[in-house]
Design a protein around this motif. Structure first.
Motif, PDB file in Angstrom:
ATOM      1  N   SER A 212     -15.117   3.584 -13.994  1.00  0.00           N
ATOM      2  CA  SER A 212     -14.444   4.628 -13.214  1.00  0.00           C
ATOM      3  C   SER A 212     -14.391   5.972 -13.923  1.00  0.00           C
ATOM      4  CB  SER A 212     -13.022   4.168 -12.867  1.00  0.00           C
ATOM      5  OG  SER A 212     -12.300   3.865 -14.051  1.00  0.00           O
ATOM      6  N   SER A 213     -14.755   6.026 -15.209  1.00  0.00           N
ATOM      7  CA  SER A 213     -14.699   7.297 -15.934  1.00  0.00           C
ATOM      8  C   SER A 213     -15.876   8.207 -15.589  1.00  0.00           C
ATOM      9  CB  SER A 213     -14.682   7.044 -17.451  1.00  0.00           C
ATOM     10  OG  SER A 213     -15.956   6.624 -17.913  1.00  0.00           O
ATOM     11  N   LEU A 214     -16.910   7.663 -14.964  1.00  0.00           N
ATOM     12  CA  LEU A 214     -18.102   8.448 -14.640  1.00  0.00           C
ATOM     13  C   LEU A 214     -17.968   9.140 -13.285  1.00  0.00           C
ATOM     14  CD1 LEU A 214     -21.110   6.138 -15.612  1.00  0.00           C
ATOM     15  CD2 LEU A 214     -20.296   8.140 -16.837  1.00  0.00           C
ATOM     16  N   PRO A 215     -18.404  10.398 -13.193  1.00  0.00           N
ATOM     17  CA  PRO A 215     -18.482  11.044 -11.878  1.00  0.00           C
ATOM     18  C   PRO A 215     -19.442  10.267 -10.983  1.00  0.00           C
ATOM     19  CG  PRO A 215     -18.832  12.626 -13.661  1.00  0.00           C
ATOM     20  CD  PRO A 215     -18.855  11.271 -14.281  1.00  0.00           C
ATOM     21  N   ILE A 216     -19.242  10.375  -9.683  1.00  0.00           N
ATOM     22  CA  ILE A 216     -20.041   9.593  -8.736  1.00  0.00           C
ATOM     23  C   ILE A 216     -21.534   9.871  -8.870  1.00  0.00           C
ATOM     24  CG2 ILE A 216     -19.849  11.253  -6.831  1.00  0.00           C
ATOM     25  CD1 ILE A 216     -19.644   7.415  -6.504  1.00  0.00           C
TER      26      ILE A 216
ATOM     27  N   GLU B 290     -23.175  10.589 -11.594  1.00  0.00           N
ATOM     28  CA  GLU B 290     -23.679   9.852 -12.757  1.00  0.00           C
ATOM     29  C   GLU B 290     -23.738   8.355 -12.472  1.00  0.00           C
ATOM     30  OE1 GLU B 290     -22.171  10.786 -16.655  1.00  0.00           O
ATOM     31  OE2 GLU B 290     -21.632  12.817 -16.042  1.00  0.00           O
ATOM     32  N   GLN B 291     -22.771   7.849 -11.712  1.00  0.00           N
ATOM     33  CA  GLN B 291     -22.817   6.439 -11.326  1.00  0.00           C
ATOM     34  C   GLN B 291     -24.088   6.143 -10.532  1.00  0.00           C
ATOM     35  OE1 GLN B 291     -19.181   4.947  -9.497  1.00  0.00           O
ATOM     36  NE2 GLN B 291     -17.925   6.351 -10.709  1.00  0.00           N
ATOM     37  N   ARG B 292     -24.409   7.011  -9.602  1.00  0.00           N
ATOM     38  CA  ARG B 292     -25.622   6.814  -8.781  1.00  0.00           C
ATOM     39  C   ARG B 292     -26.882   6.873  -9.646  1.00  0.00           C
ATOM     40  NH1 ARG B 292     -22.474   4.856  -6.277  1.00  0.00           N
ATOM     41  NH2 ARG B 292     -21.521   5.451  -4.308  1.00  0.00           N
ATOM     42  N   ALA B 293     -26.883   7.772 -10.626  1.00  0.00           N
ATOM     43  CA  ALA B 293     -28.047   7.894 -11.507  1.00  0.00           C
ATOM     44  C   ALA B 293     -28.238   6.618 -12.329  1.00  0.00           C
ATOM     45  CB  ALA B 293     -27.881   9.102 -12.431  1.00  0.00           C
ATOM     46  N   VAL B 294     -27.136   6.046 -12.806  1.00  0.00           N
ATOM     47  CA  VAL B 294     -27.220   4.793 -13.572  1.00  0.00           C
ATOM     48  C   VAL B 294     -27.730   3.666 -12.674  1.00  0.00           C
ATOM     49  CG1 VAL B 294     -25.878   3.027 -14.771  1.00  0.00           C
ATOM     50  CG2 VAL B 294     -25.461   5.443 -15.259  1.00  0.00           C
ATOM     51  N   GLU B 295     -27.214   3.598 -11.465  1.00  0.00           N
ATOM     52  CA  GLU B 295     -27.663   2.554 -10.531  1.00  0.00           C
ATOM     53  C   GLU B 295     -29.153   2.694 -10.234  1.00  0.00           C
ATOM     54  OE1 GLU B 295     -25.071   3.007  -7.203  1.00  0.00           O
ATOM     55  OE2 GLU B 295     -23.366   2.001  -8.199  1.00  0.00           O
ATOM     56  N   GLN B 296     -29.629   3.920 -10.105  1.00  0.00           N
ATOM     57  CA  GLN B 296     -31.054   4.135  -9.851  1.00  0.00           C
ATOM     58  C   GLN B 296     -31.902   3.730 -11.060  1.00  0.00           C
ATOM     59  OE1 GLN B 296     -32.140   5.082  -6.678  1.00  0.00           O
ATOM     60  NE2 GLN B 296     -34.014   4.254  -7.590  1.00  0.00           N
ATOM     61  N   ALA B 297     -31.406   4.048 -12.259  1.00  0.00           N
ATOM     62  CA  ALA B 297     -32.121   3.637 -13.475  1.00  0.00           C
ATOM     63  C   ALA B 297     -32.195   2.120 -13.555  1.00  0.00           C
ATOM     64  CB  ALA B 297     -31.409   4.200 -14.712  1.00  0.00           C
ATOM     65  N   LEU B 298     -31.117   1.453 -13.141  1.00  0.00           N
ATOM     66  CA  LEU B 298     -31.112  -0.011 -13.106  1.00  0.00           C
ATOM     67  C   LEU B 298     -32.181  -0.530 -12.157  1.00  0.00           C
ATOM     68  CD1 LEU B 298     -29.696  -2.732 -13.839  1.00  0.00           C
ATOM     69  CD2 LEU B 298     -28.156  -2.307 -11.916  1.00  0.00           C
ATOM     70  N   LEU B 299     -32.215   0.020 -10.962  1.00  0.00           N
ATOM     71  CA  LEU B 299     -33.204  -0.402  -9.959  1.00  0.00           C
ATOM     72  C   LEU B 299     -34.631  -0.127 -10.415  1.00  0.00           C
ATOM     73  CD1 LEU B 299     -31.530   0.718  -6.605  1.00  0.00           C
ATOM     74  CD2 LEU B 299     -32.151  -1.625  -7.244  1.00  0.00           C
ATOM     75  N   ASN B 300     -34.819   0.939 -11.173  1.00  0.00           N
ATOM     76  CA  ASN B 300     -36.160   1.323 -11.632  1.00  0.00           C
ATOM     77  C   ASN B 300     -36.618   0.555 -12.874  1.00  0.00           C
ATOM     78  OD1 ASN B 300     -36.179   3.178  -9.567  1.00  0.00           O
ATOM     79  ND2 ASN B 300     -35.759   4.962 -10.857  1.00  0.00           N
ATOM     80  N   GLY B 301     -35.759  -0.347 -13.376  1.00  0.00           N
ATOM     81  CA  GLY B 301     -36.125  -1.111 -14.566  1.00  0.00           C
ATOM     82  C   GLY B 301     -36.150  -0.288 -15.829  1.00  0.00           C
ATOM     83  N   GLN B 302     -35.299   0.741 -15.881  1.00  0.00           N
ATOM     84  CA  GLN B 302     -35.318   1.667 -17.012  1.00  0.00           C
ATOM     85  C   GLN B 302     -34.229   1.386 -18.049  1.00  0.00           C
ATOM     86  OE1 GLN B 302     -34.928   5.215 -14.605  1.00  0.00           O
ATOM     87  NE2 GLN B 302     -37.125   5.631 -14.713  1.00  0.00           N
ATOM     88  N   LEU B 303     -33.528   0.262 -17.901  1.00  0.00           N
ATOM     89  CA  LEU B 303     -32.443  -0.046 -18.826  1.00  0.00           C
ATOM     90  C   LEU B 303     -32.684  -1.376 -19.541  1.00  0.00           C
ATOM     91  CD1 LEU B 303     -29.323   0.882 -16.619  1.00  0.00           C
ATOM     92  CD2 LEU B 303     -30.347   2.256 -18.451  1.00  0.00           C
ATOM     93  N   ASP B 304     -32.339  -1.400 -20.823  1.00  0.00           N
ATOM     94  CA  ASP B 304     -32.333  -2.654 -21.584  1.00  0.00           C
ATOM     95  C   ASP B 304     -30.962  -3.330 -21.491  1.00  0.00           C
ATOM     96  OD1 ASP B 304     -34.976  -2.366 -22.680  1.00  0.00           O
ATOM     97  OD2 ASP B 304     -34.171  -0.870 -24.075  1.00  0.00           O
TER      98      ASP B 304
END
Length: 209
Positions: free
Chosen positions: A93-97, A99-113
């Motif tokens: 909840s500390s992230l602005p919305i 930034e949350q969307r950007a993280v979710e997109q990185a997850l979907l794109n396989g860009q996170l370890d």
């Protein structure tokens, strides 16, 4: 396979974390989880618990999902991992919305370890749907004693994390905590469905905690 995995684990430890050997039971835990098995880990604070899920996440295909109740700890871990070159992020909840969307997109794109997530976020229908669309290396449930009503850090959301075993039965789950008496361990095993998982204990239990 174990010998090859062992050498890869040591190489990862050296390359990313700068150590040339594991401490205590770290190697046994890492090999257990990297081979796709569940585990319960009791290790004192400062004993290197995080390596026990970070390295298997890097050895396995996909992203490691780390459930943590502590926002400040998530940020510290992610900042450290990024400095070491590990692609990691957190969602809480500390992230602005945006930034949350950007993280979710990185997850979907396989860009996170590694992705650190609060239990409240993990349990939402939207996030569970998101997870069903990506390749997951493992689930790490940190501060696992939070599942137990007998503990002073009880978090009701943790009692619902059995959904991971039901939704993702073939993804290894590793539960980690610094201390848990026998009653709390029993709760962790029951809630997270770790009945047949090995238990690694490298700390002295204090029954009053």
């Amino acid at each position: 396979m174990t010998a090859s995995l062992q050498s890869r684990a040591l190489a990862t430890l050296s390359r990313i974390f700068g150590y040339d050997q594991f401490r205590g039971q770290q190697q046994q835990v890492i090999l257990t989880v990297a081979e796709g098995n569940n585990a319960l880990v009791l290790m004192p604070t400062g004993g290197g618990k995080s390596v026990c899920y970070q390295i298997p996440s890097l050895l396995r295909d996909g992203v490691g999902i780390v459930v943590s109740p502590l926002i400040a700890l998530m940020k510290d871990q992610v900042d450290t991992l990024r400095e070491l070159g590990v692609k990691s992020a957190f969602l809480n909840s500390s992230l602005p919305i945006t930034e949350q969307r950007a993280v979710e997109q990185a997850l979907l794109n396989g860009q996170l370890d590694l992705l650190y997530v609060a239990p409240e976020r993990l349990l939402t229908d939207g996030f569970l749907r998101l997870l069903s669309q990506v390749q997951i290396a493992l689930f790490a449930i940190d501060e696992a004693h939070c599942v137990s009503q007998w503990g002073h850090d009880f978090r009701p959301e943790y009692q619902k994390l059995g959904i991971l075993a039901e939704r993702f039965p073939h993804i290894p789950r590793v539960a980690l905590t610094a201390t848990a008496d026998e009653r709390t361990r029993t709760d962790i095993i029951a809630v997270l469905q770790l009945a047949n998982a090995p238990v690694f204990i490298s700390s002295f239990d204090r029954p009053n905690i």
